[in-house]
Every structure is written in structure tokens, then in C-alpha cells.
Design an enzyme around this catalytic site. Structure first.
Site, short mmCIF file in Angstrom:
data_model
loop_
_atom_site.label_atom_id
_atom_site.label_comp_id
_atom_site.label_asym_id
_atom_site.label_seq_id
_atom_site.Cartn_x
_atom_site.Cartn_y
_atom_site.Cartn_z
CD1 TRP A 128 -2.72 1.52 0.39
CD2 TRP A 128 -2.10 1.91 2.51
NE1 TRP A 128 -3.47 2.56 0.88
CE2 TRP A 128 -3.11 2.82 2.16
CE3 TRP A 128 -1.55 1.96 3.79
CZ2 TRP A 128 -3.59 3.78 3.05
CZ3 TRP A 128 -2.02 2.90 4.68
CH2 TRP A 128 -3.03 3.80 4.31
CG ASP A 209 -0.98 -1.76 8.55
OD1 ASP A 209 -1.67 -1.34 9.49
OD2 ASP A 209 -1.06 -1.32 7.38
CE LYS A 244 -9.82 0.24 4.93
NZ LYS A 244 -9.58 0.91 3.70
C1 PLP Z 1 -2.97 -1.99 4.89
C2 PLP Z 1 -3.61 -0.73 5.37
N1 PLP Z 1 -3.17 -0.17 6.50
C3 PLP Z 1 -3.72 0.95 6.98
C4 PLP Z 1 -4.75 1.59 6.34
C5 PLP Z 1 -5.30 2.87 6.91
O1 PLP Z 1 -6.52 2.72 7.51
P1 PLP Z 1 -7.23 3.87 8.35
O2 PLP Z 1 -8.46 4.22 7.61
O3 PLP Z 1 -7.54 3.25 9.68
O4 PLP Z 1 -6.28 5.01 8.46
C6 PLP Z 1 -5.24 1.04 5.16
C7 PLP Z 1 -6.34 1.72 4.44
O5 PLP Z 1 -6.66 1.47 3.32
C8 PLP Z 1 -4.65 -0.15 4.66
O6 PLP Z 1 -5.08 -0.72 3.54
#
Ligand code: PLP
Length: 396
Positions: A128, A209, A244
Site C-alpha cells: 500500500w 499492520d 473497515k
Molecule cells: C494496509 C492498510 N493499513 C492501513 C490503512 C489505513 O486505515 P485507516 O483508515 O484506519 O487510516 C489502510 C487503508 O486502506 C490499509 O489498507
């Protein structure tokens, strides 16, 4: 001061949003942003969240500041949700509630930079994109290890291990706990075991993560890898998103945890974490965290949420199965079994950047870099349109 700005225009995600906005076709399909949509195309609010909010409203709780460490009840809930109630790491963990996992990652980057500025942070390729940005912005060096072979549609574990042989002591190894973004390709438990060995051998710090707990194989199943790893390594950094899992994207609730050795001072670590986050954004928001705590501390609401999250997962699994079948029907020589095997919101199609651009220009279908499609945002009609467009593009 405000003249001669150099605009930051290279962010591929922002650029995609602009192209989608500029496309006036009524048939355009946005498979980019990472939100779950129901079959009517809406991003639904879970009933458990609605009821939790109603209860919170009745409590008329204070809106005074909390602390840079955020909502401690949420932290305890999330620690248990990730590790289970009896995991030994619960005896050696300090946590903060952050404005989402994005802020948790940015906080982790600052935390690592202040303690170990020479550490290199290792990301899978692909990963990401914002993850890399968070760590680079904190001044840390970044490197990538092979993770996924897009042409073959599978994990490149051999390449990953070869690349990880270059890890140096105190480097940080970033892993996705489940439902890998962008590939949907996860490690098996025996591969997590092998990674635990690498972490111990190389004396590095894993950062796991987790943004999609419950979207892959199940609420507990999706965290089996991190549970295994955490029990076998002395130190670990954890970032978790509730965006999510609870469908509360804009409420911004996430977790940043430091799992430490039993003989480290939890109090010093907590103070360091608090100072890091305070210097970064001062105070955490509470509403999203309060919703999650309300849900997880009530048996009824928790059951409702579990049922709703399980329904989301079932829709994704069904859509993956349907997309595989449709893709193979219109492209008889194409093996789309990877779509069905992979987990969570995303998979990457084997399209070049030029082919991806033609998907946009000729078929009005938009994906993120690496031809990442959001299977969880797709209706049955859209999956058929995607399969047909894919056939047309690879047949050109
Ligand atoms: C792998 C990953 N980590 C972290 C996040 C960030 O999420 P948040 O909305 O809690 O900031 C995302 C969001 O798409 C993600 O895909």
C-alpha cells in the site's frame, strides 16, 4: 511564503480520484478506493454502529480532551480482539488509540525514527503506497522485498526470504496481518513461522499492520498469523484499523501497540509513545473509538457486529467466486483461480500500466496502481463489465 509552491502531484491515488471525477460517463466504475459497498453501491453503516451511537448519545458523555494516548478502553478491546483474551503478549504491551491506522503507521514511523534513526524499514513489493510515504516522511530509509509475482498470480516466498537475508539488526520488517493490500495474497501459518525465525535470527522488529480483520477467513482466523508471530519474537509493533472492520472510515479509530520484552519498562515506553503522538497531532479523536468500545462491551451488540461483519465477508467470498467464473468464461485461456484464493478487498489483475490506462479510456473502469481492483466494491453487473473489458484489453 505562499508563492513558488511545488505541488505534490505524483500521488497516484489522488491522481486517480481526479480522473474519475473528470470522467462524465454514466457507466464509469470506480474499483479504486478501499471501502465495502453493498450490491446497491452504498457504503452501508452497520446496525451495530447505529445502535452503539444511540446509546452513546443517551450517555451524554463529556467532550473534554482525553490524552494523546486516546481511549484506553478501546485499546484494551482491540488488544484482545487481535491477540485473544489469554495471549501472553497482553502482559508486555503498551498501546495508544490513534486517528485510524494511517496515523498509527505515521506515529510508528516517528517512534522508530526517534529511537533508531538508522533503521531501514522493509516493505513488500507491491505494498500500500501510503505506507512507504509515512516512513520516508519521518526520515527513515526504506527498502522493498519481493512479495508477489503478478504474472504468476502467487506469493513469491522464495524471493521474499532471499531479499530478507539482507536485513540488519534493528531494521523494521513491515508485514500485512491479513488480506494483503494490494494483492490479497496472505502468508500461510508455516510461512509466518518461518518469518518468526528470520526475525529472531536477524534481530529485527516486525511491524504488523492489520486493516481488514474479518474480511478474509474469519474474525479470529485472520489474526492467527500475528498471534503466532507475537508469541515467538521479543518485540513487535502493531497497527490496526477499525475503518473497515466496523465500517467507520471517517470516524478515525485505530490502534498503535508496542509489544516489548518482559524486562523493558512499560511505563517509559508508554510515556515515549504519548510524547511522540502529542508532538505529531496533539490529541486523539474519541467518537469512533467510543463506538467500538460500546459494541465490544455489550454481548448483544458484539453479536450483531459479528453477524454483520461475517455477512460482509460472505459477500466478498461470493463475489470473488463469481468474478473468477466470469473472467474465465470470457477469457477461456486465462486462469483466474487466484481471484478466488486471495483474501479480502483487493486483488491485482495482470495488466500493464498502459493497459490499465486503456481500461480507463475505453471502458471507464478505474483501478489503483498495479491494476488493484476492489472486489468488495463490485456489483455483479460491474464484475461482468470488468471481465469483458479485461478480455478486450488483453486480446488487443
Ligand atoms: C494496509 C492498510 N493499513 C492501513 C490503512 C489505513 O486505515 P485507516 O483508515 O484506519 O487510516 C489502510 C487503508 O486502506 C490499509 O489498507
Amino acid at each position: 511564503m505562499f508563492n513558488n509552491l511545488t505541488n505534490y502531484e505524483d500521488d497516484p491515488i489522488e491522481a486517480l480520484f481526479k480522473r474519475i471525477g473528470a470522467d462524465k460517463s454514466v457507466d464509469k466504475i470506480d474499483l479504486g478506493i478501499g471501502v465495502f459497498r453493498d450490491q446497491s453501491g452504498q457504503v452501508p453503516v452497520m446496525q451495530a454502529v447505529v445502535e452503539a451511537e444511540q446509546q452513546l448519545l443517551k450517555q451524554n458523555a463529556s467532550k473534554s480532551y482525553m490524552s494523546p494516548l486516546g481511549n484506553m478502553d478501546y485499546c484494551a478491546d482491540m488488544e484482545r480482539s487481535i491477540f485473544g483474551a489469554d495471549h501472553e503478549v497482553l502482559q508486555r504491551i503498551v498501546s495508544a488509540q490513534t486517528p485510524g491506522a494511517g496515523a498509527a503507521l505515521r506515529g510508528a514511523a516517528e517512534f522508530v525514527q526517534s529511537l533508531s534513526p538508522k533503521a531501514t524499514v522493509w516493505f513488500g513489493s507491491p505494498c500500500w503506497g501510503h505506507q512507504i510515504e509515512f516512513f520516508e516522511r519521518a526520515g527513515l530509509s526504506v527498502k522493498q522485498y519481493r512479495y508477489y509475482n503478478r504474472a504468476a498470480g502467487k506469493l513469491d516466498f522464495t524471493g521474499m526470504l532471499e531479499d530478507l537475508s539482507a536485513l540488519q539488526e534493528d531494521d523494521v520488517l513491515l508485514l500485512h496481518g491479513c488480506c494483503h493490500n494490494p494483492t490479497g495474497e496472505d502468508l500461510s501459518l508455516s510461512q509466518w513461522q518461518r518469518i518468526a525465525e528470520v526475525v529472531r535470527e536477524k534481530r529485527v522488529v516486525p511491524l504488523v499492520d492489520i486493516a481488514y480483520q474479518g474480511f478474509g477467513s474469519g474474525i479470529d482466523e485472520d489474526v492467527a498469523g500475528v498471534r503466532l508471530l507475537a508469541g515467538q519474537v521479543p518485540q513487535l509493533i502493531l497497527t490496526v484499523s477499525s475503518s473497515k472492520t466496523f465500517g467507520i472510515y471517517r470516524e478515525r479509530a485505530g490502534l498503535l501497540s508496542i509489544v516489548h520484552q518482559a524486562n523493558a519498562s512499560a511505563d517509559s515506553l508508554r510515556r515515549k509513545l504519548r510524547d511522540t503522538l502529542r508532538q505529531l497531532y496533539f490529541m486523539a479523536p474519541n467518537h469512533g473509538a467510543a463506538i467500538v468500545h460500546e459494541i465490544l462491551s455489550s454481548e448483544t451488540l458484539q453479536q450483531l457486529w459479528r453477524d454483520e461483519l461475517n455477512a460482509v465477508r460472505h459477500q466478498i467470498v461470493e463475489m470473488r467466486g463469481a468474478l473468477k467464473v466470469t473472467l474465465e468464461q470470457v477469457n477461456p485461456s486465462f486462469d483466474a483461480s487466484f481471484i478466488q484464493r486471495q483474501k479480502g478487498m483487493f486483488s491485482c489483475l495482470p495488466l500493464s500500466a498502459a493497459q490499465q490506462l486503456r481500461m480507463e479510456q475505453q471502458h471507464h473502469i478505474y483501478m489503483l496502481p498495479n491494476a488493484r481492483v476492489n472486489v468488495a466494491a463490485m456489483s455483479t453487473e460491474q464484475s461482468k463489465a470488468l471481465a469483458n473489458a479485461f478480455a478486450a484489453i488483453i486480446g488487443e
